[in-house]
Write a protein that holds these residues in place. Structure first.
Motif, mmCIF file in Angstrom:
data_model
loop_
_atom_site.group_PDB
_atom_site.id
_atom_site.type_symbol
_atom_site.label_atom_id
_atom_site.label_comp_id
_atom_site.label_asym_id
_atom_site.label_seq_id
_atom_site.Cartn_x
_atom_site.Cartn_y
_atom_site.Cartn_z
ATOM 1 N N ILE A 381 0.831 -1.206 0.000
ATOM 2 C CA ILE A 381 0.000 0.000 0.000
ATOM 3 C C ILE A 381 0.868 1.259 0.000
ATOM 4 N N ILE A 382 1.850 1.286 0.879
ATOM 5 C CA ILE A 382 2.697 2.478 1.005
ATOM 6 C C ILE A 382 3.525 2.707 -0.258
ATOM 7 N N ARG A 430 -2.103 6.102 10.029
ATOM 8 C CA ARG A 430 -0.662 6.332 9.851
ATOM 9 C C ARG A 430 -0.173 5.701 8.546
ATOM 10 N N ILE A 431 -0.735 4.540 8.181
ATOM 11 C CA ILE A 431 -0.388 3.919 6.894
ATOM 12 C C ILE A 431 -0.808 4.830 5.749
ATOM 13 N N ALA A 432 -2.026 5.398 5.848
ATOM 14 C CA ALA A 432 -2.512 6.304 4.805
ATOM 15 C C ALA A 432 -1.622 7.540 4.694
ATOM 16 N N ILE A 433 -1.159 8.045 5.830
ATOM 17 C CA ILE A 433 -0.249 9.204 5.804
ATOM 18 C C ILE A 433 1.084 8.806 5.189
ATOM 19 N N ALA A 434 1.588 7.628 5.543
ATOM 20 C CA ALA A 434 2.864 7.157 4.977
ATOM 21 C C ALA A 434 2.767 6.986 3.469
ATOM 22 N N ARG A 435 1.638 6.509 2.982
ATOM 23 C CA ARG A 435 1.434 6.335 1.540
ATOM 24 C C ARG A 435 1.550 7.671 0.812
ATOM 25 N N ALA A 436 1.047 8.730 1.431
ATOM 26 C CA ALA A 436 1.147 10.059 0.818
ATOM 27 C C ALA A 436 2.562 10.613 0.944
#
Length: 527
Positions: A381-382, A430-436
């Motif tokens: 994902i990231i 936090r995963i969603a933020i890391a992906r961005a």
């Protein structure tokens, strides 16, 4: 009073890698008739598992021990016939994530009608009238026009209101509300809480209320059960818990609140994105030839600029045009007016030309579980953006870059091969933020990034976002209905109502001396 719901020594475990993992460890509490009991705790504390256990909604993988009785009937290991009679009729649920609960292929009318026909045998015009009345009660404007709408055509807050209407459709005795106001703006949140209070009084309704917002607990609950790691660590009357919390964990929850201010913006900071006279109208088409008979005026004449290291907070009720405005800036939807990104006029850019800019403008969505593919690991994902946009000059192995950004957002790189369902809500965000962040963007749209998180995790995410902005000079568009978080994050604030920018200015001035009645109403709703 006679207890409507009795939970005694409830234990719930799940099998993982051949071992039993305990989620709930000997929980006991009662919900009296006409009483509101709040379950409070951080993500992963066992609140939702406890609630789902009351009507055996955990599935075959759960190992449940103890006793749960509803109106004298045992619910643990009850037969399917008993459970069908009680679920949705005597006990109704409002779930946390409406988009995963609403059928994307059915209209609102069909989904609300289905519950009435199944449990109450109400059909035809009578059902339609009740549906319109329910939608009115939960704050859906022009409900007659919304009956044929699908879930994806509603904002996050509107979808949650539909879920509340579905739960109330059959007049339940016990309503179990799992973060029911998470996606709602402050004014509608206040209306929904008032509605629930009125229903409780008028129909002697009992509520089991799960929330991370202690302000709501203080307002609505008669008693509080504080959960940590699957156990109730403190319980008591709401006023007593707030006035004299005994357990250290309870004191920590009460102290958790997003405070402070973002770092000041450098005087020579360049403008990252700019909008001038932005207008977004969606055509209303009817008839066989799909003639345009009107427009949904989502945004009218909005103008602003955001600089490197600056956060612009966008606030307003659900459906006011906040997310639409942000999506237009990223050229994800069509609009009229001038849009400039990194000194580049985007009006005449084709989709192909825009692709090279996409890496520099990223978005973090409101619902982390809905925006993460359940079939992809955390690492996949990231790193997905790197597969689309390339490695952007960084030739290191992708797993090394993934590990670096996971550490940056506070995740253990050892978890990179896990899947979204194996993380808590805060970890998923936090995963969603890391992906961005792995693409090192210049502009990040944050669409309600803390709304689904408990208070302690909200504080952590706000600190994380401020630290990333400080480190990389990021420009943020921060969309939220939580005005305390907006104040802690924003340099400037835009207040929107029904597509219009009704007020805009420095955050401190908006919060201390709002000039419009609408802004004052928003602030009063969280006072």
């Amino acid at each position: 009073m006679t207890a409507l719901l009795k939970v005694r020594n409830l234990k719930v475990g799940f099998r993982q890698d051949g071992q039993r993992v305990a989620a709930v460890k000997g929980v006991s509490f009662d919900v009296e008739r006409g009483e509101t009991v709040a379950l409070v705790g951080e993500s992963g504390s066992g609140k939702s598992v406890t609630a789902l256990s009351t009507v055996s909604l955990l599935g075959g993988s759960a190992e449940v021990e103890g006793s749960v009785t509803y109106d004298g009937r045992e619910m643990v290991h009850a037969d399917d016939k008993t459970l069908r009679q009680i679920r949705g009729n005597d006990i109704s649920f409002i779930f946390q994530e409406p988009m995963t609960s609403l059928n994307p292929l059915h209209t609102l009318e069909k989904q609300l009608r289905e519950s009435m026909e199944l449990h109450q045998q109400v059909t035809g015009a009578e059902a339609r009238a009740r549906i319109i009345d329910l939608l009115n009660k939960v704050g859906i404007r022009d409900p007659e026009d919304r009956l044929t709408a699908y879930p994806h055509q509603l904002s996050g807050g509107q979808r949650q209101r539909v879920m509340i209407a579905m739960a109330l459709a059959n007049g339940p005795d016990l309503l179990i509300a799992d973060e029911p106001t998470t996606a709602l703006d402050v004014t509608i949140q206040a209306q929904i809480l008032d509605l629930l209070a009125e229903l409780k009084e008028a129909e002697n309704l009992s509520l089991l209320f799960i929330t991370h917002d202690l302000g709501i607990v203080r307002r609505i609950a008669d008693r509080v059960c504080v959960m940590k790691n699957g156990e109730i660590v403190e319980t008591g009357k709401t006023a007593e818990i707030f006035a004299n919390p005994r357990h250290p964990y309870t004191r920590m929850l009460l102290a958790a609140e997003s405070t402070g201010q973002p770092d000041p913006v450098a005087s020579d900071a360049p403008v990252v994105a700019k909008a001038e006279n932005l207008k977004i109208w969606f055509p209303i088409q009817k008839g066989l030839l799909k003639r345009t008979v009107g427009h949904v005026k989502a945004v009218n004449d909005a103008s602003f600029a955001v600089r490197a290291g600056e956060t612009i907070g966008i606030v307003g009720e659900s459906g006011s045009g906040k997310t639409t405005l942000a999506l237009a800036i990223m050229r994800l939807i069509s609009s009229e007016g001038a849009i400039t990104f990194d000194s580049t006029d985007l009006r005449n850019y084709t989709t192909r030309n825009l692709r090279r800019l996409r890496a520099e403008m990223q978005i973090v969505f409101q619902d982390p579980f809905g925006s993460l593919s359940p079939r992809m690991s955390c690492a996949e994902i990231i790193a997905e953006g790197l597969g689309v946009h390339g490695d952007r000059g960084d030739t290191r192995p992708r797993r090394e870059k993934v590990a670096e950004v996971m550490e940056e957002v506070g995740l253990d790189p050892a978890m990179m091969d896990r899947y979204p369902h194996e993380f808590s809500g805060g970890q998923r965000q936090r995963i969603a933020i890391a992906r961005a962040m792995i693409l090192r963007p210049k502009l990040v749209v944050l669409d309600e990034p803390t709304s689904a998180l408990d208070m302690t995790v909200q504080v952590q995410i706000v600190e994380l976002l401020r630290a990333l902005q400080r480190k990389y000079g990021l420009a943020y568009l921060f969309i939220s209905h939580d005005l305390k978080v907006v104040r802690a994050m924003s340099h400037h604030v835009i207040v929107m109502k029904q597509g219009d920018v009704v007020e805009a200015g420095p955050a401190e001035r908006i919060f201390t001396a709002p000039e419009t009645d609408y802004a004052r109403t928003l602030l009063a709703a969280v006072a």
